[in-house]
Design a protein around this motif. Structure first.
Motif, PDB file in Angstrom:
ATOM      1  N   LEU A  52       7.331   3.718  -6.508  1.00  0.00           N
ATOM      2  CA  LEU A  52       6.378   3.905  -7.595  1.00  0.00           C
ATOM      3  C   LEU A  52       7.075   3.692  -8.928  1.00  0.00           C
ATOM      4  O   LEU A  52       8.189   4.176  -9.135  1.00  0.00           O
ATOM      5  N   ALA A  53       6.404   2.986  -9.811  1.00  0.00           N
ATOM      6  CA  ALA A  53       6.872   2.862 -11.192  1.00  0.00           C
ATOM      7  C   ALA A  53       6.097   3.893 -11.995  1.00  0.00           C
ATOM      8  O   ALA A  53       4.865   3.847 -12.052  1.00  0.00           O
ATOM      9  N   VAL A  54       6.812   4.845 -12.572  1.00  0.00           N
ATOM     10  CA  VAL A  54       6.160   5.899 -13.340  1.00  0.00           C
ATOM     11  C   VAL A  54       6.589   5.809 -14.803  1.00  0.00           C
ATOM     12  O   VAL A  54       7.710   5.420 -15.109  1.00  0.00           O
ATOM     13  N   ASP A  55       5.652   6.166 -15.659  1.00  0.00           N
ATOM     14  CA  ASP A  55       5.916   6.195 -17.097  1.00  0.00           C
ATOM     15  C   ASP A  55       6.260   7.627 -17.473  1.00  0.00           C
ATOM     16  O   ASP A  55       5.396   8.498 -17.503  1.00  0.00           O
ATOM     17  N   ARG A  56       7.525   7.881 -17.722  1.00  0.00           N
ATOM     18  CA  ARG A  56       7.995   9.227 -18.032  1.00  0.00           C
ATOM     19  C   ARG A  56       7.430   9.741 -19.353  1.00  0.00           C
ATOM     20  O   ARG A  56       7.334  10.948 -19.550  1.00  0.00           O
ATOM     21  N   GLU A  57       7.054   8.839 -20.261  1.00  0.00           N
ATOM     22  CA  GLU A  57       6.514   9.250 -21.557  1.00  0.00           C
ATOM     23  C   GLU A  57       5.016   9.527 -21.501  1.00  0.00           C
ATOM     24  O   GLU A  57       4.452  10.004 -22.476  1.00  0.00           O
ATOM     25  N   ALA A  58       4.383   9.223 -20.372  1.00  0.00           N
ATOM     26  CA  ALA A  58       2.931   9.418 -20.239  1.00  0.00           C
ATOM     27  C   ALA A  58       2.636  10.351 -19.067  1.00  0.00           C
ATOM     28  O   ALA A  58       1.744  10.093 -18.261  1.00  0.00           O
ATOM     29  N   GLY A  59       3.412  11.413 -18.961  1.00  0.00           N
ATOM     30  CA  GLY A  59       3.161  12.406 -17.923  1.00  0.00           C
ATOM     31  C   GLY A  59       3.335  11.883 -16.519  1.00  0.00           C
ATOM     32  O   GLY A  59       2.619  12.297 -15.604  1.00  0.00           O
ATOM     33  N   ASP A  60       4.283  10.965 -16.332  1.00  0.00           N
ATOM     34  CA  ASP A  60       4.579  10.374 -15.024  1.00  0.00           C
ATOM     35  C   ASP A  60       3.403   9.588 -14.454  1.00  0.00           C
ATOM     36  O   ASP A  60       3.205   9.506 -13.242  1.00  0.00           O
ATOM     37  N   ARG A  61       2.631   8.981 -15.318  1.00  0.00           N
ATOM     38  CA  ARG A  61       1.523   8.126 -14.877  1.00  0.00           C
ATOM     39  C   ARG A  61       2.083   6.996 -14.020  1.00  0.00           C
ATOM     40  O   ARG A  61       3.081   6.356 -14.391  1.00  0.00           O
ATOM     41  N   ILE A  62       1.466   6.751 -12.885  1.00  0.00           N
ATOM     42  CA  ILE A  62       1.905   5.693 -11.975  1.00  0.00           C
ATOM     43  C   ILE A  62       1.380   4.362 -12.495  1.00  0.00           C
ATOM     44  O   ILE A  62       0.168   4.148 -12.587  1.00  0.00           O
ATOM     45  N   LEU A  63       2.309   3.465 -12.850  1.00  0.00           N
ATOM     46  CA  LEU A  63       1.965   2.173 -13.419  1.00  0.00           C
ATOM     47  C   LEU A  63       1.917   1.072 -12.374  1.00  0.00           C
ATOM     48  O   LEU A  63       1.333   0.012 -12.620  1.00  0.00           O
ATOM     49  N   GLY A  64       2.568   1.283 -11.233  1.00  0.00           N
ATOM     50  CA  GLY A  64       2.596   0.253 -10.208  1.00  0.00           C
ATOM     51  C   GLY A  64       3.283   0.761  -8.960  1.00  0.00           C
ATOM     52  O   GLY A  64       3.850   1.859  -8.947  1.00  0.00           O
ATOM     53  N   SER A  65       3.194  -0.053  -7.917  1.00  0.00           N
ATOM     54  CA  SER A  65       3.835   0.325  -6.664  1.00  0.00           C
ATOM     55  C   SER A  65       4.253  -0.912  -5.878  1.00  0.00           C
ATOM     56  O   SER A  65       3.806  -2.029  -6.157  1.00  0.00           O
ATOM     57  N   LEU A  66       5.091  -0.673  -4.908  1.00  0.00           N
ATOM     58  CA  LEU A  66       5.613  -1.711  -4.025  1.00  0.00           C
ATOM     59  C   LEU A  66       5.988  -1.033  -2.726  1.00  0.00           C
ATOM     60  O   LEU A  66       6.531   0.076  -2.739  1.00  0.00           O
ATOM     61  N   THR A  67       5.707  -1.681  -1.614  1.00  0.00           N
ATOM     62  CA  THR A  67       6.135  -1.164  -0.315  1.00  0.00           C
ATOM     63  C   THR A  67       7.225  -2.071   0.219  1.00  0.00           C
ATOM     64  O   THR A  67       7.063  -3.300   0.259  1.00  0.00           O
ATOM     65  N   LEU A  68       8.334  -1.477   0.617  1.00  0.00           N
ATOM     66  CA  LEU A  68       9.444  -2.202   1.224  1.00  0.00           C
ATOM     67  C   LEU A  68       9.556  -1.754   2.669  1.00  0.00           C
ATOM     68  O   LEU A  68       9.704  -0.559   2.945  1.00  0.00           O
ATOM     69  N   ALA A  69       9.455  -2.706   3.577  1.00  0.00           N
ATOM     70  CA  ALA A  69       9.620  -2.421   5.005  1.00  0.00           C
ATOM     71  C   ALA A  69      10.896  -3.097   5.492  1.00  0.00           C
ATOM     72  O   ALA A  69      11.293  -4.144   4.972  1.00  0.00           O
ATOM     73  N   TRP A  70      11.544  -2.496   6.474  1.00  0.00           N
ATOM     74  CA  TRP A  70      12.744  -3.107   7.058  1.00  0.00           C
ATOM     75  C   TRP A  70      12.683  -2.947   8.564  1.00  0.00           C
ATOM     76  O   TRP A  70      12.042  -2.043   9.089  1.00  0.00           O
ATOM     77  N   PHE A  71      13.371  -3.866   9.240  1.00  0.00           N
ATOM     78  CA  PHE A  71      13.366  -3.855  10.697  1.00  0.00           C
ATOM     79  C   PHE A  71      14.584  -4.604  11.199  1.00  0.00           C
ATOM     80  O   PHE A  71      15.115  -5.483  10.532  1.00  0.00           O
ATOM     81  N   ARG A  72      15.029  -4.210  12.381  1.00  0.00           N
ATOM     82  CA  ARG A  72      16.170  -4.869  13.004  1.00  0.00           C
ATOM     83  C   ARG A  72      15.651  -5.879  14.001  1.00  0.00           C
ATOM     84  O   ARG A  72      14.751  -5.600  14.780  1.00  0.00           O
ATOM     85  N   ILE A  73      16.227  -7.071  13.946  1.00  0.00           N
ATOM     86  CA  ILE A  73      15.963  -8.117  14.921  1.00  0.00           C
ATOM     87  C   ILE A  73      17.323  -8.592  15.431  1.00  0.00           C
ATOM     88  O   ILE A  73      18.363  -8.180  14.889  1.00  0.00           O
TER      89      ILE A  73
END
Length: 149
Positions: A52-73
């Motif tokens: 999560l990208a949070v804005d610390r100056e705006a009460g930790d408002r969530i500005l964006g997100s990203l999901t990272l997945a990993w796996f072994r092959i």
């Protein structure tokens, strides 16, 4: 200018659910926002991390997100970036770059050899960002089989 910090979602709160109700429609018109239970499954997964990208100056408002997945092959650990979204009001402030660079650091720490992602050609700003960071287009076919049919 926002004071952006990238954090890992470790619990599902009302603010997190609300943020995804606001963000997901900006990412996809064909998929509904995740429920609290669905977010909990993501947050508690051992194979992915919700950044999560949070804005610390705006009460930790969530500005964006990203999901990272990993796996072994057999050829090593791979990672995949999915569902990158930045709130329209925060675009152009470096939020997407912060999210992606943090995801690359997490993937590296998890032992990933590569990190892949896809992006629609119509998302011109996102594609420029990915290439500026160092992602390179691959000469490959991406296939999808829909299990919903």
């Amino acid at each position: 200018m926002a004071q952006i910090e990238i954090i890992e979602a470790t619990e599902v709160t009302d603010d997190l659910v609300e943020a995804f109700q606001r963000l997901v429609p900006q990412l996809s018109s064909s998929n509904p926002p995740p429920s609290g239970a669905e977010l909990q499954a993501i947050v508690s997964s051992e194979a992915s991390v919700l950044l999560l990208a949070v804005d610390r100056e705006a009460g930790d408002r969530i500005l964006g997100s990203l999901t990272l997945a990993w796996f072994r092959i057999p050829t090593g650990v791979r990672a995949w970036i999915e569902d990158v979204v930045v709130d329209g009001e925060a675009r152009g402030q470096g939020v997407g770059e912060h999210l992606n660079r943090h995801a690359l650091d997490v993937a590296r720490a998890r032992g990933a050899r590569t990190v892949d992602l896809t992006s629609r050609p119509s998302r011109e700003a996102a594609n420029r960002l990915y290439q500026r960071i160092g992602f390179v287009p691959r000469d490959t076919n991406v296939y999808r089989y829909s299990l919903d049919t």
